[in-house]
Design an enzyme around this catalytic site. Structure first.
Site, short mmCIF file in Angstrom:
data_model
loop_
_atom_site.label_atom_id
_atom_site.label_comp_id
_atom_site.label_asym_id
_atom_site.label_seq_id
_atom_site.Cartn_x
_atom_site.Cartn_y
_atom_site.Cartn_z
N THR A 138 7.36 25.80 -9.68
CA THR A 138 7.65 25.61 -11.09
C THR A 138 7.61 26.96 -11.80
OG1 THR A 138 5.32 25.13 -11.50
CG2 THR A 138 6.77 23.26 -11.12
N ASP A 192 -14.06 24.79 -15.72
CA ASP A 192 -15.22 24.50 -16.57
C ASP A 192 -14.81 23.90 -17.90
OD1 ASP A 192 -14.10 26.77 -17.76
OD2 ASP A 192 -15.95 27.94 -17.74
N GLU A 193 -13.52 23.89 -18.22
CA GLU A 193 -13.07 23.34 -19.50
C GLU A 193 -13.29 21.83 -19.58
OE1 GLU A 193 -9.50 24.83 -21.29
OE2 GLU A 193 -9.46 26.58 -19.98
N LEU A 227 -5.12 23.10 -5.40
CA LEU A 227 -5.10 23.94 -6.61
C LEU A 227 -3.90 23.67 -7.50
CD1 LEU A 227 -6.05 26.13 -4.04
CD2 LEU A 227 -6.80 27.26 -6.13
N TYR A 232 -4.90 19.61 -21.51
CA TYR A 232 -5.12 20.24 -20.20
C TYR A 232 -6.48 19.85 -19.62
CZ TYR A 232 -6.81 23.73 -16.92
OH TYR A 232 -7.40 24.34 -15.84
N ASN A 262 -10.42 32.90 -14.92
CA ASN A 262 -10.03 33.88 -13.91
C ASN A 262 -9.15 34.97 -14.51
OD1 ASN A 262 -9.89 32.63 -10.57
ND2 ASN A 262 -11.07 31.72 -12.23
N PRO A 314 -5.50 24.45 -32.10
CA PRO A 314 -6.27 23.22 -32.21
C PRO A 314 -7.22 23.04 -31.03
CG PRO A 314 -3.92 22.81 -32.56
CD PRO A 314 -4.05 24.21 -32.03
#
Length: 358
Positions: free
Chosen positions: A34, A131-132, A79, A157, A187, A289
């Site tokens: 992609t 970690d988000e 991944l 996301y 990263n 946002p």
């Protein structure tokens, strides 16, 4: 070990592919190619013995079954994902399809293959996440994300990655699929697609363009050099306890403003600006946002159980990164022409400015 790596032409995935080949593993690189993928990322190993590439979309279950049957991997490192927060705000559909449905397809293809092989104890499905998924932390530096932190995603996301994490845990608990999981901090490093904060700042600075920082730049992130991350991921694959998750951090907390100023100082040294410091180009733009205030990883588990720690400080890693971009213009220059690269997405599209994407 033969490892099937999804997203192996992307930023982190390609670092894993390169490290795995250096470590003597065979690799089947599965990537849909992609917009953010680039086969140049793995050009250094394309002729290596044991390396194979398959252009396959993880949303295509039939194609995944064919890949498993053809290559018979010993492990999966998953991944492949849509990963740009701004793009998730602008168009969340792709994130739902790839990160959730795609992970479901990977789990089912891996489970079918694993069952067909007689459920070998040695098989591993390693799911790589962020970690988000944990949401935002207070400013108190004593508070960090642990593997037991409750999920609290704030963007399309992070919500899609949280959902994929839950699917992996469910497949482990329900079907016994032998999984390990990791959640990493931000990263940076070589081959970073030029839409995230670090490469945008470097390339905008070199072009004499504004260096955009969301809000007042106080948002804090933990920064992890991508090659350190790849080493950690392979360590977890080889030594991690089945069913366990591991947080991977760089032990380098910085605010976005501190990070950009550090990049500017390194650029001032390595490629001096004719008209003063690159820091003069810093420009504050309207915040996006759902912008989480702070992320910070507690890496105690991976350090204590597996003996892994990052090898580079953030200053060392950023210096290596800046030098890499200075030396590899032939890699990043063509990528800047791809649609939306370097643009701030997700808010006020009619007033878009060059953005950080971090």
């Amino acid at each position: 070990m033969k490892i099937l790596v999804t997203g192996g032409a992307g930023f982190i995935g390609s670092a894993v592919v390169r490290q795995a080949i250096r470590d003597g593993h065979s690799v089947v690189n599965v990537d849909a190619l992609t917009y953010a993928a680039c086969l140049e990322n793995v050009a250094s190993v394309v002729d290596a013995q044991g390396y194979t590439f398959e252009q396959v979309d993880i949303r295509n279950r039939v194609a995944l079954d064919t890949v498993f049957a053809r290559h018979a991997p010993d492990a999966v490192m998953h991944l492949a994902a849509e990963s740009h927060v701004d793009r998730s705000i602008d168009g969340p559909g792709d994130f739902i399809e790839t990160n959730i449905t795609g992970t479901y397809n990977m789990l089912e293809a891996a489970r079918s293959y694993w069952v067909g092989q007689g459920k070998p104890d040695s098989f591993r499905f390693h799911h790589i996440s962020t970690d988000e998924v944990f949401g935002s932390l207070p400013a108190d530096e004593s508070v960090q994300f642990t593997e037991d932190t409750a999920y609290d995603p704030r963007s399309p996301y992070s919500a899609s990655k949280a959902a994929s994490d839950h699917l992996v845990r469910a497949w482990s608990e329900t079907y016994g699929l032998p999984v390990v999981m990791t959640n990493c901090s931000n990263n940076y490093g070589p081959y970073h697609f030029p839409e995230k904060l670090v490469p945008v700042v470097i390339l905008n600075a070199l072009a004499g363009k504004p260096l955009p920082i969301y809000g007042d730049g106080s948002n804090v992130r933990d920064w992890l050099y991508v090659e350190d991350h790849a080493d950690a991921l392979l360590t977890v694959l080889e030594k991690g306890t089945v069913g366990r998750s591991y947080n991977i951090g760089g032990e380098n907390e910085l605010s976005n403003l501190e990070l950009v100023k550090m990049l500017c100082a390194i650029l001032d040294e390595l490629r001096p600006h004719q008209n003063g410091s690159y820091a003069d180009l810093i420009t504050f733009v309207a915040d996006r946002p759902g912008h989480d205030a702070r992320y910070a990883i507690d890496p105690s588990r991976i350090r204590n159980e597996l003996g892994w720690r990052p090898s580079l400080t953030v200053h060392e890693g950023l210096r290596k990164t800046v030098q890499w971009y200075l030396d590899n213009e032939t890699w990043w220059r063509p990528l800047q022409a791809r649609a939306g690269v370097g643009q701030r997405l997700g808010q006020d599209a009619d007033k878009a400015v060059k953005g950080t994407g971090s």
